[in-house]
Design a protein around this motif. Structure first.
Motif, PDB file in Angstrom:
ATOM      1  N   GLY A 122       0.793  -1.232   0.000  1.00 54.07           N
ATOM      2  CA  GLY A 122       0.000   0.000   0.000  1.00 54.07           C
ATOM      3  C   GLY A 122       0.818   1.271   0.000  1.00 54.07           C
ATOM      4  N   ILE A 123       1.921   1.276  -0.746  1.00 55.13           N
ATOM      5  CA  ILE A 123       2.805   2.441  -0.809  1.00 55.13           C
ATOM      6  C   ILE A 123       2.747   3.007  -2.227  1.00 55.13           C
ATOM      7  N   GLU A 124       2.604   4.311  -2.330  1.00 60.29           N
ATOM      8  CA  GLU A 124       2.495   4.963  -3.631  1.00 60.29           C
ATOM      9  C   GLU A 124       3.854   5.020  -4.332  1.00 60.29           C
ATOM     10  N   GLU A 125       3.820   4.927  -5.686  1.00 58.40           N
ATOM     11  CA  GLU A 125       5.043   5.025  -6.473  1.00 58.40           C
ATOM     12  C   GLU A 125       5.637   6.425  -6.422  1.00 58.40           C
ATOM     13  N   ASP A 126       4.809   7.423  -6.120  1.00 58.66           N
ATOM     14  CA  ASP A 126       5.303   8.798  -6.061  1.00 58.66           C
ATOM     15  C   ASP A 126       6.293   9.020  -4.925  1.00 58.66           C
ATOM     16  N   ASN A 127       6.340   8.099  -3.972  1.00 60.22           N
ATOM     17  CA  ASN A 127       7.290   8.217  -2.864  1.00 60.22           C
ATOM     18  C   ASN A 127       8.720   7.878  -3.267  1.00 60.22           C
ATOM     19  N   LEU A 128       8.898   7.331  -4.480  1.00 58.09           N
ATOM     20  CA  LEU A 128      10.245   7.020  -4.947  1.00 58.09           C
ATOM     21  C   LEU A 128      11.063   8.292  -5.098  1.00 58.09           C
ATOM     22  N   ASP A 129      12.332   8.218  -4.723  1.00 62.07           N
ATOM     23  CA  ASP A 129      13.229   9.343  -4.933  1.00 62.07           C
ATOM     24  C   ASP A 129      13.453   9.539  -6.433  1.00 62.07           C
ATOM     25  N   CYS A 163      15.744   7.139  -8.443  1.00 59.55           N
ATOM     26  CA  CYS A 163      15.227   5.799  -8.700  1.00 59.55           C
ATOM     27  C   CYS A 163      13.937   5.832  -9.529  1.00 59.55           C
ATOM     28  N   LYS A 164      13.201   6.921  -9.427  1.00 61.92           N
ATOM     29  CA  LYS A 164      11.912   6.982 -10.128  1.00 61.92           C
ATOM     30  C   LYS A 164      12.105   6.995 -11.637  1.00 61.92           C
ATOM     31  N   ARG A 165      13.124   7.707 -12.108  1.00 59.13           N
ATOM     32  CA  ARG A 165      13.368   7.743 -13.551  1.00 59.13           C
ATOM     33  C   ARG A 165      13.725   6.357 -14.080  1.00 59.13           C
ATOM     34  N   ARG A 166      14.584   5.640 -13.363  1.00 55.66           N
ATOM     35  CA  ARG A 166      14.957   4.286 -13.783  1.00 55.66           C
ATOM     36  C   ARG A 166      13.761   3.344 -13.706  1.00 55.66           C
ATOM     37  N   TYR A 167      12.930   3.514 -12.677  1.00 57.88           N
ATOM     38  CA  TYR A 167      11.749   2.672 -12.523  1.00 57.88           C
ATOM     39  C   TYR A 167      10.754   2.909 -13.658  1.00 57.88           C
ATOM     40  N   LEU A 168      10.504   4.163 -13.999  1.00 54.81           N
ATOM     41  CA  LEU A 168       9.564   4.474 -15.082  1.00 54.81           C
ATOM     42  C   LEU A 168      10.093   3.999 -16.429  1.00 54.81           C
ATOM     43  N   GLN A 169      11.401   4.096 -16.643  1.00 47.92           N
ATOM     44  CA  GLN A 169      11.986   3.605 -17.879  1.00 47.92           C
ATOM     45  C   GLN A 169      11.805   2.094 -18.010  1.00 47.92           C
ATOM     46  N   LYS A 170      12.016   1.380 -16.909  1.00 45.66           N
ATOM     47  CA  LYS A 170      11.815  -0.070 -16.925  1.00 45.66           C
ATOM     48  C   LYS A 170      10.355  -0.418 -17.219  1.00 45.66           C
ATOM     49  N   MET A 171       9.432   0.298 -16.597  1.00 47.47           N
ATOM     50  CA  MET A 171       8.017   0.015 -16.800  1.00 47.47           C
ATOM     51  C   MET A 171       7.591   0.307 -18.235  1.00 47.47           C
TER      52      MET A 171
END
Length: 442
Positions: A122-129, A132-140
């Motif tokens: 139950g944790i939002e993706e917006d909490n990513l720093d 890491c968020k850029r790498r996570y969105l690129q992977k997705m």
């Protein structure tokens, strides 16, 4: 940061520790024990007060045993231990978020698994720093592209199975396998080999047509037997490419989506110049626009030469059958940010070194090779991206120092994004290769 704050917010319990020893019933009011995949943590209730919407934060609002089991997988009343059958490695990132409020993506963790863990806890993706968020969105985004291609492939297979096998549908299915899937059988392999062969013949034919003798004949308006043979070979190749384009257009289920593909647009741009040239040659024979002298014919000749030069785009058709060219295109699309950074670095360095060299050379050098700042821009471009042509050389010692600085800066700036682009290329190649293997397996 106070000493021991992170330890107090969440403590790892070692396996050899005895939980029942020294346990008091009043302790359940102050802390709980979280067991994730066999690894236990001691968390005060105050830690979870800051995250009431998460799965762990909802434990405080449970009033009975059924409510607890709706959130966790098991519960030990004796020591107030909540068991979760989840990946303990992924829970480390969740624990770090509970401790310091920073959510990080581990490099060894799959992005899809990490997304599932975030949804579960139950944790939002917006909490990513942001790092890491850029790498996570690129992977997705990469996973989304792969899933869309697989869904299209499965949809084509299922629709082909559900539709009644009439003669027309069977022919269309065989046609699609032949033009789109070279690995489907012998017809597809023969079709792909013919396509590559005609592309090779076109490239050789284009190179031969630029020989000095043929260019002189073209300027004089003459056509020898060799010129005629080149025209015949080109006509045969264009006829094959036109037939291939029509076959791909016929078998495409969505004509509009087919016309929007990049490779389809390249095919159209490469094929149309032949027909336009043929039409212009036919209409301009024996015709000379009055009151314009030879200017009109010169413009027509320039247009024809430009259109004929577009035939080199036939080489891009090899991307249909080359995994390497497909990987190159996919890498260029995914690395637009890196290419933009590289261009930005070069522009800043060029804007810095070019005016500096212009001022130094005009003040200290005897020969004025650098006539203007735009000319210095050209010198800075070829110096920072290549070894330099040598057409413009600084003569003064300060100018040579500036040139040396620009050379070293160019080497460093060109090397910065290379690592990221290389990893993207390697990852894209593996994805396309695996997708090709899955198609062959099907």
């Amino acid at each position: 940061t106070l000493k021991g704050v992170f330890y107090q917010r969440a403590k790892l319990i070692h396996p050899q520790e005895d939980l029942l020893k020294g346990f008091h019933p009043d302790d359940r009011k102050h802390h709980i024990i979280i067991n994730v995949g066999g690894i236990k943590y001691l968390l005060p209730w105050t830690t979870l007060d800051e995250f009431p919407l998460t799965r762990l934060g909802q434990l405080k609002f449970c009033n009975n045993f059924d409510d607890i089991l709706n959130i966790c997988d098991d519960y030990d009343v004796t020591c107030n231990e909540f068991f979760f059958d989840r990946n303990p490695g992924a829970f480390r990132t969740i624990l770090t978020f509970l401790r310091v409020g920073k959510l990080r993506l581990l490099r060894e963790m799959c992005a899809l698994s990490f997304q599932e863990e975030l949804l579960y806890w139950g944790i939002e993706e917006d909490n990513l720093d942001w790092c890491c968020k850029r790498r996570y969105l690129q992977k997705m985004e990469e996973f989304t592209e792969i899933n869309e291609r697989e869904d299209d492939l499965i949809e084509n297979e299922t629709t082909g199975e559900t539709v009644e096998e009439t003669k027309i549908s069977l022919c269309m299915k065989k046609l699609q396998d032949m033009v789109e899937r070279p690995q489907s059988g012998l017809p597809g392999k023969v079709f792909a080999c013919l396509s590559v062969l005609f592309v090779t013949i076109t490239a050789v034919n284009l190179s031969i047509s630029t020989m000095p003798d043929l260019r002189e004949e073209e300027e004089k308006g003459e056509c020898s037997q060799m010129c005629y043979n080149i025209f015949i070979v080109e006509s045969v190749c264009v006829a094959w490419f036109s037939l291939e384009f029509l076959l791909r257009f016929i078998q495409a289920k969505s004509k509009f989506a087919f016309l929007r593909r990049p490779l389809t647009l390249i095919d159209i741009i490469a094929i149309l110049p032949y027909y336009i040239t043929l039409l212009v040659d036919t209409t301009s024979v024996g015709y000379k626009k009055p009151s314009s002298g030879s200017i009109y014919l010169d413009k027509v000749g320039l247009v024809l030469r430009i259109l004929r030069a577009l035939r080199i785009l036939y080489v891009m058709r090899l991307a249909r059958h080359s995994l390497g060219l497909q990987t190159l295109g996919l890498t260029a699309r995914r690395c637009t940010r890196e290419f933009g950074l590289l261009l930005l670095f070069l522009c800043v360095a060029i804007a810095l070194f070019a005016p500096l060299l212009y001022v130094i050379e005009n003040e200290m050098a005897d020969s004025q090779e650098f006539t203007s700042i735009p000319a210095c821009y050209w010198w800075a471009v070829i110096t920072m991206t290549t070894v330099g042509y040598g057409d413009m050389v600084p003569r003064s010692i300060p100018g040579q120092v500036v040139a040396l600085s620009s050379i070293l800066s160019g080497i460093l700036l060109m090397a910065f994004p290379v690592t990221s682009i290389f990893h993207t290329f390697s990852r894209s190649y593996i994805e396309l290769k695996q997708e090709q293997e899955r198609i062959m397996y099907r």
